[in-house]
Each structure stands twice: as structure tokens, then as C-alpha cells.
Design a protein around this motif. Structure first.
Motif, PDB file in Angstrom:
ATOM      1  N   TYR A   1       0.764  -1.281  -0.090  1.00 33.83           N
ATOM      2  CA  TYR A   1      -0.072   0.060  -0.010  1.00 33.83           C
ATOM      3  C   TYR A   1       0.838   1.210   0.174  1.00 33.83           C
ATOM      4  O   TYR A   1       0.579   2.487  -0.066  1.00 33.83           O
ATOM      5  CB  TYR A   1      -1.166   0.168   1.138  1.00 33.83           C
ATOM      6  CG  TYR A   1      -1.802  -1.283   1.195  1.00 33.83           C
ATOM      7  CD1 TYR A   1      -2.874  -1.354   0.424  1.00 33.83           C
ATOM      8  CD2 TYR A   1      -1.553  -2.303   2.142  1.00 33.83           C
ATOM      9  CE1 TYR A   1      -3.811  -2.375   0.386  1.00 33.83           C
ATOM     10  CE2 TYR A   1      -2.522  -3.441   2.130  1.00 33.83           C
ATOM     11  CZ  TYR A   1      -3.635  -3.466   1.165  1.00 33.83           C
ATOM     12  OH  TYR A   1      -4.400  -4.306   1.136  1.00 33.83           O
ATOM     13  N   GLY A   2       2.220   1.224   0.133  1.00 33.98           N
ATOM     14  CA  GLY A   2       2.989   2.273   0.330  1.00 33.98           C
ATOM     15  C   GLY A   2       3.302   2.683   1.314  1.00 33.98           C
ATOM     16  O   GLY A   2       4.123   3.770   1.890  1.00 33.98           O
ATOM     17  N   CYS A   3       2.899   1.677   2.637  1.00 33.85           N
ATOM     18  CA  CYS A   3       3.306   2.226   3.979  1.00 33.85           C
ATOM     19  C   CYS A   3       4.615   1.860   4.336  1.00 33.85           C
ATOM     20  O   CYS A   3       5.248   0.812   3.913  1.00 33.85           O
ATOM     21  CB  CYS A   3       2.280   1.525   4.946  1.00 33.85           C
ATOM     22  SG  CYS A   3       0.667   2.218   4.413  1.00 33.85           S
ATOM     23  N   ILE A   4       5.460   2.250   5.233  1.00 31.65           N
ATOM     24  CA  ILE A   4       6.655   1.909   5.743  1.00 31.65           C
ATOM     25  C   ILE A   4       6.546   0.755   6.581  1.00 31.65           C
ATOM     26  O   ILE A   4       6.047   0.865   7.499  1.00 31.65           O
ATOM     27  CB  ILE A   4       7.332   2.970   6.687  1.00 31.65           C
ATOM     28  CG1 ILE A   4       7.656   4.206   5.521  1.00 31.65           C
ATOM     29  CG2 ILE A   4       8.741   2.557   6.972  1.00 31.65           C
ATOM     30  CD1 ILE A   4       8.180   5.705   6.406  1.00 31.65           C
ATOM     31  N   LYS A   5       6.946  -0.339   6.044  1.00 39.22           N
ATOM     32  CA  LYS A   5       6.720  -1.417   6.620  1.00 39.22           C
ATOM     33  C   LYS A   5       7.274  -1.882   8.017  1.00 39.22           C
ATOM     34  O   LYS A   5       6.484  -2.349   8.922  1.00 39.22           O
ATOM     35  CB  LYS A   5       7.507  -2.772   5.549  1.00 39.22           C
ATOM     36  CG  LYS A   5       6.923  -3.938   6.043  1.00 39.22           C
ATOM     37  CD  LYS A   5       7.481  -5.129   5.125  1.00 39.22           C
ATOM     38  CE  LYS A   5       6.842  -6.369   5.145  1.00 39.22           C
ATOM     39  NZ  LYS A   5       7.267  -7.438   4.002  1.00 39.22           N
ATOM     40  N   HIS A   6       8.552  -1.337   8.468  1.00 41.05           N
ATOM     41  CA  HIS A   6       8.845  -1.707   9.809  1.00 41.05           C
ATOM     42  C   HIS A   6       8.114  -0.859  10.926  1.00 41.05           C
ATOM     43  O   HIS A   6       8.006  -1.237  11.808  1.00 41.05           O
ATOM     44  CB  HIS A   6      10.387  -1.385   9.795  1.00 41.05           C
ATOM     45  CG  HIS A   6      10.892   0.046   9.932  1.00 41.05           C
ATOM     46  ND1 HIS A   6      11.185   0.659   8.952  1.00 41.05           N
ATOM     47  CD2 HIS A   6      11.273   0.873  10.970  1.00 41.05           C
ATOM     48  CE1 HIS A   6      11.484   1.833   9.148  1.00 41.05           C
ATOM     49  NE2 HIS A   6      11.617   2.193  10.604  1.00 41.05           N
ATOM     50  N   LEU A   7       7.605   0.472  10.647  1.00 37.54           N
ATOM     51  CA  LEU A   7       6.800   1.222  11.362  1.00 37.54           C
ATOM     52  C   LEU A   7       5.314   0.533  11.720  1.00 37.54           C
ATOM     53  O   LEU A   7       4.955   0.733  12.911  1.00 37.54           O
ATOM     54  CB  LEU A   7       6.693   2.519  11.078  1.00 37.54           C
ATOM     55  CG  LEU A   7       8.115   3.336  10.785  1.00 37.54           C
ATOM     56  CD1 LEU A   7       7.534   4.838  10.406  1.00 37.54           C
ATOM     57  CD2 LEU A   7       8.597   3.469  12.013  1.00 37.54           C
ATOM     58  N   ASN A   8       4.825  -0.128  10.442  1.00 42.67           N
ATOM     59  CA  ASN A   8       3.677  -0.781  10.699  1.00 42.67           C
ATOM     60  C   ASN A   8       3.789  -1.985  11.783  1.00 42.67           C
ATOM     61  O   ASN A   8       2.843  -2.411  12.345  1.00 42.67           O
ATOM     62  CB  ASN A   8       2.969  -1.172   9.486  1.00 42.67           C
ATOM     63  CG  ASN A   8       2.404   0.220   8.691  1.00 42.67           C
ATOM     64  OD1 ASN A   8       2.084   1.096   9.472  1.00 42.67           O
ATOM     65  ND2 ASN A   8       2.093  -0.099   7.450  1.00 42.67           N
ATOM     66  N   GLU A   9       4.965  -2.610  11.364  1.00 47.53           N
ATOM     67  CA  GLU A   9       5.246  -4.024  12.249  1.00 47.53           C
ATOM     68  C   GLU A   9       5.376  -3.355  13.664  1.00 47.53           C
ATOM     69  O   GLU A   9       4.867  -4.270  14.534  1.00 47.53           O
ATOM     70  CB  GLU A   9       6.400  -4.700  11.667  1.00 47.53           C
ATOM     71  CG  GLU A   9       6.285  -5.379  10.324  1.00 47.53           C
ATOM     72  CD  GLU A   9       5.072  -6.157  10.356  1.00 47.53           C
ATOM     73  OE1 GLU A   9       4.864  -7.025  11.122  1.00 47.53           O
ATOM     74  OE2 GLU A   9       4.410  -6.235   9.152  1.00 47.53           O
TER      75      GLU A   9
END
Length: 99
Positions: free
Chosen positions: A8-16
């Protein structure tokens, strides 16, 4: 440094990190409810709600979930911290140009 984005274009590590935090918070709420029988403890997953909107933007009528409708900073996010919402006469993209 390369920043990994999800589909979706979100920063993966921050979402995790947000998901891990929310998981631990939910477990803590369950524990506190068992210890504090007379207390009302409410947990709201704001991350999940916001992610749902980003993942389903076409359903809600948005073309680009990362493009701020105010700020007038240009690409990629149309954001300028020196020109915040409400400081200009026209805050949002004109109707028909998308938001």
C-alpha cells in the motif's frame, strides 16, 4: 538506507512496530480486566482503523491516501510544514482533480 514499503506504500517496519505494540497493549488490557474487576478498560486499535482506510481508499473515494489535501508542498505528499491547513484560502485540491 533503503526503506521497505508494503503493497500500500506504507513503511513496513513502522507498521510492524505498531502492530506489535497493539498486540501487547491488547494483552495488557485483558490482564488488567481480570485484576481490576470494577474498572472499565477500553482498547481501541487506531492503527487498524487507519490502515483499513489506506488499504481501501477507492471504496472511500480517495485516489491517493498519502497526498495531503492541504499544505501545498508538492510531490510526493503535498505537505509543507510551513504552510499548514487553514493558512491559505484554498486548502484542498479542486473538485475533479482528486485528493
Amino acid at each position: 538506507m533503503t526503506i521497505e514499503l508494503d503493497r500500500y506504500g506504507c513503511i513496513k517496519h513502522l507498521n510492524e512496530a505498531a502492530k506489535a505494540f497493539n498486540h501487547q497493549l491488547r494483552l495488557l488490557c485483558i490482564q488488567l480486566r481480570s485484576e481490576l474487576k470494577n474498572a472499565v478498560i477500553v482498547y481501541v486499535d487506531i492503527y487498524g482503523i487507519k490502515f483499513h482506510f489506506i488499504a481501501n481508499t477507492p471504496y472511500y473515494g480517495f485516489k491517493n491516501p498519502f497526498l495531503a489535501c492541504c499544505g501545498h508542498g508538492g510531490p510526493p505528499c503535498n505537505y509543507n510544514p510551513n504552510i499548514t491547513c487553514g493558512k491559505l484560502v484554498s486548502m484542498c485540491v479542486k473538485k475533479g482533480q482528486g485528493s
